[in-house]
Design an enzyme around this catalytic site. Sequence first.
Site, PDB file in Angstrom:
ATOM      1  N   HIS A 129       0.808  -1.222   0.000  1.00  0.00           N
ATOM      2  CA  HIS A 129       0.000   0.000   0.000  1.00  0.00           C
ATOM      3  C   HIS A 129       0.836   1.265   0.000  1.00  0.00           C
ATOM      4  CE1 HIS A 129       0.681  -0.451   4.396  1.00  0.00           C
ATOM      5  NE2 HIS A 129       0.524   0.860   4.451  1.00  0.00           N
ATOM      6  N   HIS A 193       4.068   9.321  12.828  1.00  0.00           N
ATOM      7  CA  HIS A 193       3.383   8.155  13.354  1.00  0.00           C
ATOM      8  C   HIS A 193       4.430   7.130  13.773  1.00  0.00           C
ATOM      9  CE1 HIS A 193       3.995   6.801   9.193  1.00  0.00           C
ATOM     10  NE2 HIS A 193       3.574   5.580   9.491  1.00  0.00           N
TER      11      HIS A 193
END
Length: 313
Positions: A129, A193
């Site tokens: 992805h 993140h």
Amino acid sequence: MTLDTPIPTSPARGARLTVCSSHAIPPPPGDPAWPVPPKPEIWAAWATARERIQAFAPELVVVFGTDHRRAFRAVIPSVAVALTATARGDRNGPVGTYPVAGDTARALAEHLSAHDVDIAVAHRVALDHGFGHSARDLLGGIDRHPIVPIFLNAASPPAPSFRRAAHIGELVGRFFDDRPERVLFVGTGGLTHHLPPYTLPDDGAERDEDERLALYARLSQALADPSLRFDDGWDREFLAGLGRRDRDWLQAAGTDVVRRAGNGANEAVCWVAAWAAGGQPLQVLAYRFDATTGAGNGAAVALSGWPASPLAA
């Protein structure tokens, strides 16, 4: 060019556009229980970016993306150009075969090698992805345009420095300086993140997706650090740097990235490479920081204009 500037109806041959985007996963149609927090401003920015891309009508798309310990296992290159590639379909992503411009990809790899970049080439690589989401969300699918996928390692240290990524991106941009195509440069990946499983060294093991998700769920719980909290400071410093033409900011923004923004922020090397390839400042379409997700999660979409010349003001 700003977002208020009218879009040219016929961008010149040889023009270039740069778009960078985080992976902010939208819910499947009709699934209100999708567990990913909503990011409506990011989804709206994708729509705006898609309109710009459609108006630009790229003849070739160069995607700088990373991997999440799926595609490259036995050997993990620092930089690789894919000569043939498929989309893995993980994380609700697309599946299928990318229309890789193989001759252009090979010539680009030779160009990078001639300029002292230790480049790998990849055949039949199943990209995850890190490429597939942006192809879907920005291009409308993986098969809409001829593409050259360029992998930059970020999940399995050592990752390229921001200065190294900018150097690679600049060389990619130079390769297209004397070519006639309208080129879209895409940078993919997250901003702030943190991924607890990636605090462990990569063991190089092959796992199917169910095994991987089960393992990462266990590790995310076992390795979670409740005291680890990030704010939006690094994201804003980084995005401000992309709004400039000079590279003076790269050293500061690229120092202690993991400590200041989490190990997932290493993916921003792809943004840096796309920014340097396009050679223009980027304007932020949308930015969101979610303090409720993990240790904190930043997402953004940014893009450039399209001058007739890569070096035009």
